[in-house]
Enzyme design. Structure first.
Site, PDB file in Angstrom:
ATOM      1  N   ASN A 247     -15.945 -55.587  15.303  1.00  0.00           N
ATOM      2  CA  ASN A 247     -17.082 -56.227  14.642  1.00  0.00           C
ATOM      3  C   ASN A 247     -18.416 -55.856  15.286  1.00  0.00           C
ATOM      4  OD1 ASN A 247     -15.645 -57.506  12.664  1.00  0.00           O
ATOM      5  ND2 ASN A 247     -15.554 -59.481  13.700  1.00  0.00           N
ATOM      6  N   ASN A 272      -6.447 -62.122  10.871  1.00  0.00           N
ATOM      7  CA  ASN A 272      -7.448 -62.480   9.869  1.00  0.00           C
ATOM      8  C   ASN A 272      -6.809 -62.939   8.555  1.00  0.00           C
ATOM      9  OD1 ASN A 272      -6.706 -60.159   8.394  1.00  0.00           O
ATOM     10  ND2 ASN A 272      -8.219 -58.898   9.464  1.00  0.00           N
ATOM     11  N   ILE A 273      -7.650 -63.276   7.593  1.00  0.00           N
ATOM     12  CA  ILE A 273      -7.173 -63.875   6.342  1.00  0.00           C
ATOM     13  C   ILE A 273      -6.304 -62.915   5.544  1.00  0.00           C
ATOM     14  CG2 ILE A 273      -9.141 -65.451   6.191  1.00  0.00           C
ATOM     15  CD1 ILE A 273     -10.359 -63.576   4.088  1.00  0.00           C
ATOM     16  N   CYS A 334     -14.383 -67.890  15.777  1.00  0.00           N
ATOM     17  CA  CYS A 334     -13.672 -66.701  15.299  1.00  0.00           C
ATOM     18  C   CYS A 334     -14.737 -65.756  14.773  1.00  0.00           C
ATOM     19  CB  CYS A 334     -12.624 -67.065  14.254  1.00  0.00           C
ATOM     20  SG  CYS A 334     -13.214 -68.114  12.901  1.00  0.00           S
ATOM     21  N   SER A 335     -14.679 -65.367  13.521  1.00  0.00           N
ATOM     22  CA  SER A 335     -15.740 -64.528  12.953  1.00  0.00           C
ATOM     23  C   SER A 335     -16.865 -65.403  12.417  1.00  0.00           C
ATOM     24  CB  SER A 335     -15.170 -63.634  11.851  1.00  0.00           C
ATOM     25  OG  SER A 335     -14.228 -62.727  12.385  1.00  0.00           O
ATOM     26  N   ASP A 336     -16.586 -66.120  11.324  1.00  0.00           N
ATOM     27  CA  ASP A 336     -17.601 -66.987  10.743  1.00  0.00           C
ATOM     28  C   ASP A 336     -17.400 -68.458  11.094  1.00  0.00           C
ATOM     29  OD1 ASP A 336     -19.062 -64.946   9.473  1.00  0.00           O
ATOM     30  OD2 ASP A 336     -17.593 -64.868   7.856  1.00  0.00           O
ATOM     31  N   ARG A 340     -10.022 -69.711  11.294  1.00  0.00           N
ATOM     32  CA  ARG A 340      -9.250 -69.890  12.522  1.00  0.00           C
ATOM     33  C   ARG A 340      -9.861 -70.953  13.427  1.00  0.00           C
ATOM     34  NH1 ARG A 340      -8.889 -63.375  13.085  1.00  0.00           N
ATOM     35  NH2 ARG A 340     -10.916 -63.653  12.065  1.00  0.00           N
ATOM     36  N   LYS A 376     -13.851 -72.847   3.412  1.00  0.00           N
ATOM     37  CA  LYS A 376     -14.130 -72.482   2.017  1.00  0.00           C
ATOM     38  C   LYS A 376     -12.898 -72.732   1.139  1.00  0.00           C
ATOM     39  CE  LYS A 376     -15.576 -68.240   2.532  1.00  0.00           C
ATOM     40  NZ  LYS A 376     -16.256 -66.985   2.138  1.00  0.00           N
ATOM     41  N   ARG A 380     -10.681 -69.863  -0.584  1.00  0.00           N
ATOM     42  CA  ARG A 380      -9.382 -69.624   0.058  1.00  0.00           C
ATOM     43  C   ARG A 380      -8.210 -70.068  -0.820  1.00  0.00           C
ATOM     44  NH1 ARG A 380     -12.097 -66.645   2.358  1.00  0.00           N
ATOM     45  NH2 ARG A 380     -12.749 -66.705   4.547  1.00  0.00           N
TER      46      ARG A 380
END
Length: 668
Positions: A247, A272-273, A334-336, A340, A376, A380
């Site tokens: 990233n 990840n998702i 995590c990322s956003d 997670r 979300k 999701r």
């Protein structure tokens, strides 16, 4: 509706795996909200909500007809065989449109009207308040403050309007830190432990390879300073380190250890998702496999990686919980910070705080960690037509992880498996507005609390169904410690194979425990009333004066009777019962079932509704017979109970009780 081209199709067969019997022809109905299959021979109705439909697939023609495969988000897989291909095509095209609305306003929750008038529209919307939850944790205090700087959602539109931040943090620090974090999700408090260590959450920094932000560094130092008893603070990045490093190429990444003092960094390999979505798809394929070989199932389960992913989320949460219990503050991202991070924070808090292991507390945990802080759900869970790459079973994985913990320590959780399955079902059913939207701002803009019903209002009316009979709060008054060796993480048959009726035991042990608990409660209350009546009879028999005489035996008898009357008066002082009579005693004895019908051999309700593995069987507390939920919809005080709390009764018993009881009887 114009979408529904054929509302009724006859002579349709529904195929079931693990069932040797030849499927009987039935009738398929397509309504505005459900697909309903009626099997007259087996007296069975199968209801599938349109919003539960995940995919619809036309299979190749067979000699038996035209098959249609319907896969659902609650892991039901149903194959319907039509005699005519045009009928199959009409149902196929209608279901595709009905299961994928274009706008949020088309969702079921905006049109849902409950059959029962007991569920009111405002019920449940005031169950949780973020400020109340912070006050329960002792916030605000000297080091933590509540701020409304996000009241207009200008700082971060995916955070709630009320944020908890270090009291020493200035507005400039908060704004500068927010600009340096992905999606503006600056570090905020999620949980404050009794030892002043805390769990905070945020998103990844926009650090790239060399960028730094003084306000962000100051913010993390202020977070560390909220816990003066510990010099270090942990930053837990739930991603695999290689993903976090990748990233950096897009200007994001993770914190540079050279710029942050007194902070220790940890990476956890939660994927990840996209990996999670593929993993669950492989698990579903394994569960739907037509072969029954053990090797096929075990190899499919292993190749899916699902249990490995569930364990990785539990390990991250266990590390965070253990660190906080040792007095170390932990910042999770995590990322956003909405997938997670939500999983890890919620599971860690579940381990730390016994309040979150109660029914009401678990609702508060979901509201805080998932709904308020921007998981979300719309994206999701795929509520409407959208990019399928945004769909991922993040919340499903969380529910699975909670179930794993409940199996390791059943006495620590007030709620049972049925409660978790009900939550999971209604997240995807869109019947209630609780989980609609991607963030708190979305829910406010949609005015969900004014226009839809709350799931918490429904669950509040059925607490007895969701209560774990083994729950003992005295056994685990503090943090929950569990071991996570590979052997303890299990495949959840009740979730992923729930509708495969040939693979389940006749009765779930916890359901049997619930039956026994209800029966025990009824008997205890009945015994207390009988003890009271026995005392009244003794008093009445002994009211006559003892035989006159000066003997020692006569005096002792008189003293004994006086003591007995005194004790009886004390016991009865605060209780008011109807006058004692033969008719009243008969009424009380007849109003409570001493023997309850065993649920094991009961296949259907008196209304001919069939029971399956997931159908809960309900006992009438007056006659002891078993009924389905629709037939046992009355609550009434039983004359044979001392407490007088309303008990569930069948309709015939309800009519008998209301016709024969005295005027002071009450109904729920």
């Amino acid at each position: 509706m114009e979408i529904i081209k054929k509302p009724k199709v006859e002579k349709v067969r529904m195929l079931e795996r693990f069932t040797a019997a030849e499927p009987a022809p039935g009738t398929l109905y397509l309504t505005a909200t459900h697909l309903i299959f009626v099997d007259p021979r087996n007296k069975k109705e199968t209801w599938i909500s349109h919003m539960h439909v995940g995919s619809v697939e036309k299979l190749p023609l067979t000699p038996g007809g035209s098959p249609l495969l319907v896969r659902c988000k609650n892991f039901r897989s149903a194959t319907f065989v039509f005699q005519r291909e045009p009928d199959c095509h009409d149902i196929f095209t209608s279901l595709q449109q009905l299961s994928q609305p274009v706008e949020l306003e088309d969702l079921y929750c905006f049109h849902f009207t409950p059959r029962s008038t007991e569920l009111r529209q405002p019920d449940g919307w005031d169950t949780y308040d973020l400020s109340d939850e912070f006050r329960r944790m002792g916030v605000p205090n000297d080091v933590w403050a509540l701020t409304d700087m996000n009241a207009a959602y200008e700082v971060c539109d995916t955070y709630p309007s009320l944020l908890c931040v270090p009291a020493a943090a200035s507005t400039a620090v908060l704004l500068g830190c927010s600009r340096f974090r992905s999606k503006g999700r600056l570090p905020v408090l999620s949980y404050l432990h009794s030892n002043q260590a805390s769990i905070c959450r945020c998103s990844q920094p926009l650090s790239g390879f060399k960028a730094r932000c003084l306000e962000d560094e100051q913010m993390l130092e202020l977070l560390r300073g909220t816990n003066p008893s510990e010099k270090l603070m942990y930053v837990v990045d739930t991603r695999p380190k290689i993903n976090a490093m990748a990233n950096r190429a897009s200007g994001k990444g993770y914190e540079n250890e050279n710029f942050y003092q007194n902070i220790k960094f940890y990476f956890f390999g939660i994927e990840n998702i996209h990996v999670m979505r593929n993993s669950l798809n492989k698990l579903v394929e394994t569960c739907e496999s037509k072969t029954s070989a053990m090797s096929t199932f075990l190899s499919g389960l292993e190749s899916s990686g699902w249990l490995r992913h569930v364990r990785s989320t539990l390990e991250a949460a266990q590390f965070v919980a253990a660190s906080v219990e040792q007095g170390v503050t932990v910042l999770v991202h995590c990322s956003d910070g909405w997938d997670r991070t939500s999983q890890t924070c919620a599971l860690a808090e579940l381990l730390l705080d016994p309040y979150y292991r109660t029914i009401h507390g678990f609702q508060a945990l979901i509201e805080k960690c998932w709904l308020a802080h921007g998981h979300k759900f719309t994206d999701r869970c795929g509520f409407i037509q959208q990019d399928p790459k945004e769909i991922s079973p993040i919340f499903t994985q969380f529910i699975d992880a909670v179930w794993q913990l409940s199996q390791l320590q059943p006495q620590a959780f007030q709620f049972n498996e049925r409660y978790l399955l009900t939550l999971h079902d209604h997240v995807f059913s869109c019947q209630f507005g609780t989980f609609i939207g991607n963030c708190h701002k979305d829910r406010q803009d949609l005015r969900l609390s004014e226009r839809t019903y709350s799931l918490w209002g429904l669950t509040a009316q059925h607490l007895s169904e969701y209560t774990n009979a083994l729950f003992d709060p005295t056994r685990f008054p503090g943090a929950l410690k569990v071991g996570l060796p590979p052997q303890v993480v299990r495949f959840w048959r009740g979730m992923y194979s729930r509708f495969e009726f040939g693979v389940h035991p006749r009765e779930c042990l916890l359901e049997v425990a619930n039956y026994l608990s209800d029966h025990n409660q009824s008997m205890r209350d009945h015994i207390r009333l009988l003890e009271k009546r026995i005392g009244q009879l003794e008093s009445r028999l002994n009211n006559a004066d003892p035989e006159s005489g000066e003997s020692a035996d006569g005096a002792a008898t008189a003293d004994k009777l006086a003591d007995r009357r005194h004790i009886n008066d004390q016991v009865n002082a605060n209780l008011q019962l109807p006058p004692l009579s033969v008719d009243q005693l008969t009424r009380e004895l007849d109003s409570v079932a001493v023997d309850w019908v065993s649920p094991r051999g009961v296949r259907e309700c008196s209304c001919t509704t069939s029971f399956d593995h997931f159908s809960k069987k309900f006992h009438c507390w007056r006659c002891g017979d078993i009924f389905c939920q629709r037939c046992l919809d009355r609550w009434q005080r039983l004359p044979g109970h001392l407490q007088g709390s309303p008990a569930p009764v069948c309709r015939p018993c309800y009519r008998l009780l209301t016709n024969s009881q005295s005027v002071d009887s009450q109904t729920a």
